[in-house]
Design an enzyme around this catalytic site. Sequence first.
Site, PDB file in Angstrom:
ATOM      1  N   ASP A   8       0.890  -1.162   0.000  1.00 33.06           N
ATOM      2  CA  ASP A   8       0.000   0.000   0.000  1.00 33.06           C
ATOM      3  C   ASP A   8       0.928   1.213   0.000  1.00 33.06           C
ATOM      4  O   ASP A   8       1.445   1.602   1.049  1.00 33.06           O
ATOM      5  CB  ASP A   8      -0.901  -0.001   1.237  1.00 33.06           C
ATOM      6  CG  ASP A   8      -1.776   1.237   1.304  1.00 33.06           C
ATOM      7  OD1 ASP A   8      -2.297   1.654   0.256  1.00 33.06           O
ATOM      8  OD2 ASP A   8      -1.933   1.789   2.416  1.00 33.06           O
ATOM      9  N   GLU A  67      -1.118  -1.379  -5.015  1.00 32.19           N
ATOM     10  CA  GLU A  67      -2.314  -0.588  -5.328  1.00 32.19           C
ATOM     11  C   GLU A  67      -1.992   0.427  -6.413  1.00 32.19           C
ATOM     12  O   GLU A  67      -0.931   1.050  -6.405  1.00 32.19           O
ATOM     13  CB  GLU A  67      -2.795   0.129  -4.065  1.00 32.19           C
ATOM     14  CG  GLU A  67      -4.088   0.874  -4.250  1.00 32.19           C
ATOM     15  CD  GLU A  67      -4.595   1.501  -2.959  1.00 32.19           C
ATOM     16  OE1 GLU A  67      -4.982   2.685  -3.009  1.00 32.19           O
ATOM     17  OE2 GLU A  67      -4.593   0.835  -1.925  1.00 32.19           O
ATOM     18  N   ASP A 139      -2.392   0.898   7.502  1.00 31.35           N
ATOM     19  CA  ASP A 139      -1.634   0.792   6.255  1.00 31.35           C
ATOM     20  C   ASP A 139      -1.176  -0.644   6.006  1.00 31.35           C
ATOM     21  O   ASP A 139      -1.155  -1.104   4.866  1.00 31.35           O
ATOM     22  CB  ASP A 139      -0.431   1.741   6.267  1.00 31.35           C
ATOM     23  CG  ASP A 139      -0.868   3.198   6.278  1.00 31.35           C
ATOM     24  OD1 ASP A 139      -1.522   3.614   5.310  1.00 31.35           O
ATOM     25  OD2 ASP A 139      -0.576   3.904   7.261  1.00 31.35           O
TER      26      ASP A 139
END
Length: 173
Positions: A8, A67, A139
């Site tokens: 991420d 991502e 996160d």
Amino acid sequence: MAVILGIDPGSRITGYGVIRVQGKLQEYIGSGCIRTQSKELPPRLNTIFNGVSELIQQYQPDEFAIEQVFMARNPDSALKLGQARGAAIVAATQCDIPVYEYAARLIKQAVTGTGGADKSQVQHMVQHMLKLPGKPQADAADALAVAICHSHTQKLAVAMAGKDASYARRRFK
């Protein structure tokens, strides 16, 4: 069996999550955050690159999922996010690890069933799916969700194609 490193990305905090997948079983291996301290972007990108490189060395992942960039309200933030992603992707490609990208909505949908889930819903479902004793940091949970999404997508592609799914997602090498 495959070890997946999920990322991420963020220019200040980059979450990571590592899972092992064997058939239908997903096993938690590790997760956490790479935190950058510098106020300047170039040293932060270096920290991300070095941090991801260390994770690759430590966990020896077979696949790398990250991502995709989403267009934030602030274009400058989106550009910094893209650069952080780039630093992480280069670390993976330097080790010849296949890189897969997933949209945030798809990641949330894969884990929670809805593309509009909030961070606490993602944390809860990641905890449940990986049978963790507590909620992972936000996160790190997002990074684990990226890895889970990749696992589900690969399984679906194999089921639909009836063969190797290595070309199912956009891949950089």
